[in-house]
Design a protein around this motif. Structure first.
Motif, PDB file in Angstrom:
ATOM      1  N   ARG A 130     -46.862   6.365 -73.579  1.00 17.63           N
ATOM      2  CA  ARG A 130     -47.684   7.323 -72.815  1.00 17.63           C
ATOM      3  C   ARG A 130     -49.100   6.782 -72.646  1.00 17.63           C
ATOM      4  NH1 ARG A 130     -48.651  13.667 -74.597  1.00 17.63           N
ATOM      5  NH2 ARG A 130     -49.438  14.368 -72.579  1.00 17.63           N
ATOM      6  N   LYS A 131     -49.652   6.246 -73.753  1.00 10.87           N
ATOM      7  CA  LYS A 131     -51.014   5.694 -73.678  1.00 10.87           C
ATOM      8  C   LYS A 131     -51.040   4.455 -72.797  1.00 10.87           C
ATOM      9  CE  LYS A 131     -53.144   7.312 -77.931  1.00 10.87           C
ATOM     10  NZ  LYS A 131     -53.697   6.952 -79.235  1.00 10.87           N
ATOM     11  N   SER A 132     -49.998   3.659 -72.877  1.00 12.56           N
ATOM     12  CA  SER A 132     -49.942   2.428 -72.105  1.00 12.56           C
ATOM     13  C   SER A 132     -49.918   2.736 -70.603  1.00 12.56           C
ATOM     14  CB  SER A 132     -48.692   1.673 -72.535  1.00 12.56           C
ATOM     15  OG  SER A 132     -48.659   0.409 -72.025  1.00 12.56           O
ATOM     16  N   VAL A 133     -49.240   3.819 -70.226  1.00 11.01           N
ATOM     17  CA  VAL A 133     -49.144   4.166 -68.798  1.00 11.01           C
ATOM     18  C   VAL A 133     -50.344   5.005 -68.357  1.00 11.01           C
ATOM     19  CG1 VAL A 133     -47.785   5.407 -67.049  1.00 11.01           C
ATOM     20  CG2 VAL A 133     -46.614   4.018 -68.766  1.00 11.01           C
TER      21      VAL A 133
ATOM     22  N   LYS B  11     -55.543  16.698 -78.073  1.00  9.17           N
ATOM     23  CA  LYS B  11     -56.607  17.463 -78.735  1.00  9.17           C
ATOM     24  C   LYS B  11     -56.686  18.880 -78.175  1.00  9.17           C
ATOM     25  CE  LYS B  11     -61.161  16.211 -80.362  1.00  9.17           C
ATOM     26  NZ  LYS B  11     -62.297  15.379 -80.037  1.00  9.17           N
ATOM     27  N   ALA B  12     -56.546  18.962 -76.832  1.00  7.49           N
ATOM     28  CA  ALA B  12     -56.691  20.272 -76.177  1.00  7.49           C
ATOM     29  C   ALA B  12     -55.493  21.187 -76.449  1.00  7.49           C
ATOM     30  CB  ALA B  12     -56.867  20.074 -74.672  1.00  7.49           C
TER      31      ALA B  12
ATOM     32  N   ASP C 165     -55.461   5.676 -72.883  1.00  2.49           N
ATOM     33  CA  ASP C 165     -55.730   6.316 -74.179  1.00  2.49           C
ATOM     34  C   ASP C 165     -56.512   7.615 -74.020  1.00  2.49           C
ATOM     35  OD1 ASP C 165     -54.615   4.037 -75.075  1.00  2.49           O
ATOM     36  OD2 ASP C 165     -56.279   3.427 -76.366  1.00  2.49           O
ATOM     37  N   ALA C 166     -57.553   7.574 -73.161  1.00  2.00           N
ATOM     38  CA  ALA C 166     -58.487   8.714 -73.085  1.00  2.00           C
ATOM     39  C   ALA C 166     -57.746   9.976 -72.656  1.00  2.00           C
ATOM     40  CB  ALA C 166     -59.616   8.392 -72.117  1.00  2.00           C
ATOM     41  N   HIS C 167     -56.938   9.867 -71.598  1.00  2.00           N
ATOM     42  CA  HIS C 167     -56.226  11.047 -71.097  1.00  2.00           C
ATOM     43  C   HIS C 167     -55.297  11.608 -72.172  1.00  2.00           C
ATOM     44  CE1 HIS C 167     -53.689  13.645 -68.651  1.00  2.00           C
ATOM     45  NE2 HIS C 167     -52.674  13.082 -69.286  1.00  2.00           N
TER      46      HIS C 167
ATOM     47  N   LYS D 153     -52.021  13.130 -58.766  1.00  2.00           N
ATOM     48  CA  LYS D 153     -53.313  12.475 -59.006  1.00  2.00           C
ATOM     49  C   LYS D 153     -53.332  11.773 -60.370  1.00  2.00           C
ATOM     50  CE  LYS D 153     -56.349  15.089 -55.967  1.00  2.00           C
ATOM     51  NZ  LYS D 153     -57.370  16.140 -55.865  1.00  2.00           N
ATOM     52  N   LEU D 154     -52.687  12.396 -61.343  1.00  2.00           N
ATOM     53  CA  LEU D 154     -52.630  11.797 -62.679  1.00  2.00           C
ATOM     54  C   LEU D 154     -51.920  10.435 -62.643  1.00  2.00           C
ATOM     55  CD1 LEU D 154     -52.881  12.114 -65.826  1.00  2.00           C
ATOM     56  CD2 LEU D 154     -50.651  13.238 -65.750  1.00  2.00           C
ATOM     57  N   HIS D 155     -50.922  10.316 -61.759  1.00  2.00           N
ATOM     58  CA  HIS D 155     -50.084   9.110 -61.763  1.00  2.00           C
ATOM     59  C   HIS D 155     -50.528   8.013 -60.798  1.00  2.00           C
ATOM     60  CE1 HIS D 155     -46.719   9.610 -64.562  1.00  2.00           C
ATOM     61  NE2 HIS D 155     -46.980  10.909 -64.448  1.00  2.00           N
ATOM     62  N   ILE D 156     -51.606   8.266 -60.048  1.00  2.00           N
ATOM     63  CA  ILE D 156     -51.999   7.265 -59.050  1.00  2.00           C
ATOM     64  C   ILE D 156     -52.545   5.995 -59.701  1.00  2.00           C
ATOM     65  CG2 ILE D 156     -53.933   6.857 -57.476  1.00  2.00           C
ATOM     66  CD1 ILE D 156     -52.388   8.052 -55.636  1.00  2.00           C
TER      67      ILE D 156
END
Ligand SMILES: O=C(O)CC1=CCC(=O)O1
Length: 393
Positions: free
Chosen positions: A281-284, A295-296, A287-289, A345-348
């Motif tokens: 997940r982080k690789s795609v 956390k949220a 990390d920040a997202h 938008k998340l996946h662009i």
């Protein structure tokens, strides 16, 4: 990027891709860093687990101003596999990285599934000229030889047509530590791998640049003549740094070869640990997202985050039968068809990281107009512009 102790030195490395997929380890050339593979690795993402590292004295790996041989660089590579608990890997190297690969495959045949040697040599005279280059760099730094080097690395005209590809490589070169560079020059000058080529039992792909003045195709032919199971490809319109100048062609040959020598039987991966899903997940998505989302989530949405990390990212994106570039295409197309703006938008940006080019994105969105309708495609063009802005022509 993480650092690790390997063969008594500290290496900077990056490991990404589905945990169940075979590992491909990339070894860089003299005066570059693991970033030299940026244009090529997106083609492998998702189908293979990609391990890149900075050769000692390069990038963020430790500089040791002491005599080293190409065989020591090979032990660094094997030490890195040991440290990461990787029993066997496909090895890919360009130039100095290819010399490292030849030494590693001849000394540790049981650790190398396949070997891909790009723009490299088994013997590169003369020792005196390498020592002279080392002395120049020790005295004046790599900047003193950057123009001559770029002239060997790229065909005339390429830097003007592709400045965005050349600029980072030039930067890596001038940033290379003078001692780190010089130690490797001396090692190349003393190297002669010709007598050990017949110990390489791994299937081997040798790729030469037709216009490479540093390691011309004749040097690739010499390697092929020495390795029992070697095949040769000569790339047109390519000088020494062919993985940067012709990344799509180099990747196509590499992928075809790797797929032919894939040892593991691909299968749906089944239940996958949270940590593997998290790494994918982080690789795609970056990390920040991912860290923000976790956390949220809080107590209420925590189990939901756990579920999608294990299933969507562990089981589905972690299944190496479909490369991540293809998964990005499919995901974007489905988001257009369903009108899911946020997820589109998340996946662009991840799609670009997975190797989708703006031109391919344009073609994909035009295709969505055929199957999902003109209003859906219309919205998607607007969303793409909102995320990528000036990056789109
Ligand atoms: O420095 C060059 O242009 C050629 C070269 C030899 C070994 C390497 O990695 O690059």
């Amino acid at each position: 990027m993480p650092q690790i102790e390997a063969n008594g030195t500290t290496l900077n490395y990056e490991l990404s891709g589905p945990s169940g997929a075979p590992v491909v380890v990339f070894s860089n050339s003299l005066g570059t860093s693991l970033a030299m593979w940026d244009p090529l690795v997106p083609h492998l993402r998702g189908r293979y687990r990609v391990l890149r590292y900075d050769t000692r004295g390069h990038g963020a790996s430790r500089v040791r101003d002491e005599r080293a041989e190409v065989e020591d660089l090979a032990e660094d590579l094997i030490g890195l596999l040991d440290a990461l608990d990787i029993p066997r890997a496909h090895v890919v190297g360009l130039s100095l990285g290819g010399m490292t690969g030849q030494a590693a495959a001849s000394r540790h045949p049981d650790r190398v599934i396949s070997l891909t040697l790009m723009a490299t040599a088994a013997f590169m005279p003369s020792e005196a000229s390498w020592n002279e280059r080392a002395e120049t760099v020790r005295a004046k730094g790599t900047a003193a030889i950057v123009e001559a080097t770029m002239g060997r690395w790229f065909t005339p005209g390429f830097p003007d047509t592709a400045p965005d590809a050349v600029a980072p490589v030039r930067e890596q070169f001038v940033d290379t530590d003078a001692a780190g560079y010089a130690v490797c020059c001396n090692a190349i000058g003393r190297m002669d791998l010709r007598p050990v080529l017949n110990r390489i039992i791994a299937p081997t792909l040798v790729i030469a640049g037709r216009d490479d003045p540093a390691t011309p195709p004749a040097m690739a032919e010499e390697i092929c003549a020495g390795i029992p199971q070697a095949e040769l490809v000569v790339l047109p319109k390519a000088a020494h740094l062919l993985a940067v100048e012709q990344p799509a062609a180099a990747a196509a040959h590499l992928l075809g070869f790797l797929d032919r020598h894939r040892e593991t039987v691909d299968a749906a991966t089944g239940a996958v640990p949270f940590a593997s899903g998290l790494a994918n997940r982080k690789s795609v998505l970056g990390d920040a997202h991912v860290e923000r989302s976790l956390k949220a989530a809080g107590d209420f949405a925590g189990p939901w985050q756990d579920f999608i990390t294990r299933t969507a990212w562990g089981e589905v994106w972690g299944d190496p039968r479909i490369p991540w570039k293809t998964r990005s295409f499919v995901t974007l197309a489905m988001m257009v068809a369903l009108g899911r703006e946020e997820e589109f938008k998340l996946h662009i940006r991840p799609a670009l990281r997975n190797g989708v080019t703006p031109s391919e994105l344009q073609a994909l969105l035009i295709q969505t107009a055929i199957y999902a309708g003109v209003p859906a495609a219309n919205g998607a063009f607007r969303w793409a512009r909102e995320v990528l802005g000036e990056e789109l022509a």
